[in-house]
Structures are given as structure tokens and as C-alpha cells.
Scaffold this motif. Sequence first.
Motif, PDB file in Angstrom:
ATOM      1  N   ASP A  75       0.810  -1.219   0.000  1.00  0.00           N
ATOM      2  CA  ASP A  75       0.000   0.000   0.000  1.00  0.00           C
ATOM      3  C   ASP A  75       0.846   1.274   0.000  1.00  0.00           C
ATOM      4  OD1 ASP A  75      -2.268  -1.591   0.105  1.00  0.00           O
ATOM      5  OD2 ASP A  75      -2.377  -1.510   2.292  1.00  0.00           O
ATOM      6  N   TRP A  76       2.157   1.129   0.103  1.00  0.00           N
ATOM      7  CA  TRP A  76       3.053   2.287   0.162  1.00  0.00           C
ATOM      8  C   TRP A  76       3.644   2.560  -1.212  1.00  0.00           C
ATOM      9  CZ3 TRP A  76       4.559   5.336   4.435  1.00  0.00           C
ATOM     10  CH2 TRP A  76       3.901   5.008   5.629  1.00  0.00           C
ATOM     11  N   SER A  77       3.818   3.818  -1.514  1.00  0.00           N
ATOM     12  CA  SER A  77       4.335   4.231  -2.812  1.00  0.00           C
ATOM     13  C   SER A  77       5.859   4.117  -2.873  1.00  0.00           C
ATOM     14  CB  SER A  77       3.939   5.682  -3.088  1.00  0.00           C
ATOM     15  OG  SER A  77       4.482   6.106  -4.315  1.00  0.00           O
ATOM     16  N   ALA A  78       6.374   3.795  -4.047  1.00  0.00           N
ATOM     17  CA  ALA A  78       7.818   3.814  -4.291  1.00  0.00           C
ATOM     18  C   ALA A  78       8.298   5.231  -4.589  1.00  0.00           C
ATOM     19  CB  ALA A  78       8.169   2.884  -5.452  1.00  0.00           C
ATOM     20  N   ASP A  79       7.375   6.105  -4.957  1.00  0.00           N
ATOM     21  CA  ASP A  79       7.716   7.493  -5.244  1.00  0.00           C
ATOM     22  C   ASP A  79       8.035   8.215  -3.930  1.00  0.00           C
ATOM     23  OD1 ASP A  79       7.634   9.992  -7.022  1.00  0.00           O
ATOM     24  OD2 ASP A  79       6.173  10.468  -5.432  1.00  0.00           O
TER      25      ASP A  79
END
Length: 185
Positions: A75-79
Motif C-alpha cells: 500500500d506504500w508508494s515507491a515514489d
Amino acid sequence: MSRHFEEAPGLYDAHDEATHAYVFNQTMLRIKDPEATLDFYTRVLGMTLVKKLPFPEMKFTLFFLAALTPEQLKDWSADADTRLVETFSRPAMLELTYNWGSEHDDQVNYHNGNDEPKGFGHIGFAVPNLDEACERFEALGVRFVKRPQDGKMNDIAFIQDPDGYWIEIFEPKRLPAGLSKHLGS
């Protein structure tokens, strides 16, 4: 009807709608040696480093950790910018503040709040099985302040991180029976 589940002096009963979107986001602890402390929180307690913010001009780094399962990581962004917003929007983060060079300075020693003068006390982790968690901590060489069998409250333990901060370890389903013999009501 009150918005509080219990009564205590000083409670404010009205709820200001301006606070609806407020999120308790973080507790900050100062740390001396990030290598030792990050190892402790990621290996011993299973936390995940979600954001690292170095401030070279001021010579300190902030580390933000969350208790996440592998499924929750998706659920966490790589950005980096999106993850920064996610970091500061999520409840219950641990912020570790490292002042550069403190690990080499024998004068740096942080107060855990449980020695005099008392203040900050501890952070807490719920675990599915207190006995198994304590056996694991013992095998990992974690410092105990209190084991479940010590003292009058037998359904909690306290361990210490590398900086001496206390961490309460408890199994939620054991708390009602364990606390009922100590409660005055």
C-alpha cells in the motif's frame, strides 16, 4: 451522551469538527547510534523504515518507522514525494532522531524518562503471544526491565532499546484478567 468512554476530571466533552481530520502521527525518540537502534527496531520488533530524511546543513537525520506486515507494504508508494505524504499521514509512527557523530561522543546519553527526574515513560507493542515474544526477545539477547513473571503485574513485560528507552510488551487478550485484580473499581 458523552463522547468519552470513561470519566475523568478535565475531560472536554464537546467535539470540535475542526479536529476530525487530526491524526496522532508520531512519537520521537533521540538515538545515539542509528546502526544499533535501527537493527533493534527492524529486527527485534519487525518495524519497517518508510522514510529517511537527512538534514546535512543541520547535521541530523530523521528515521520514520512503521509496524507493517509484508501485505501492508504493497500500500506504500515507491515514489519518494508520495511516500513522504504517506509517512506524515499515517497514525502511530516512530520517529528516531540521530544527531550526527553522537555515537562517538561519550557525553551523549539520553534520558529514558523512568529515572529521576521522571517524565516520558515508554512506548508499547501489542503481540499475539506474550510468552512466545518474551522467549524470542530472550534468545535475541534483548535487555529486560521486567519479565511477565516479575512483580505484581504478570501480563506485561518491559524491554529496553539500545538507548535505554522502555518498551512495554503486552498481549491484549490477557489484559482484562491480569488488570482486574489491580483495578480499584
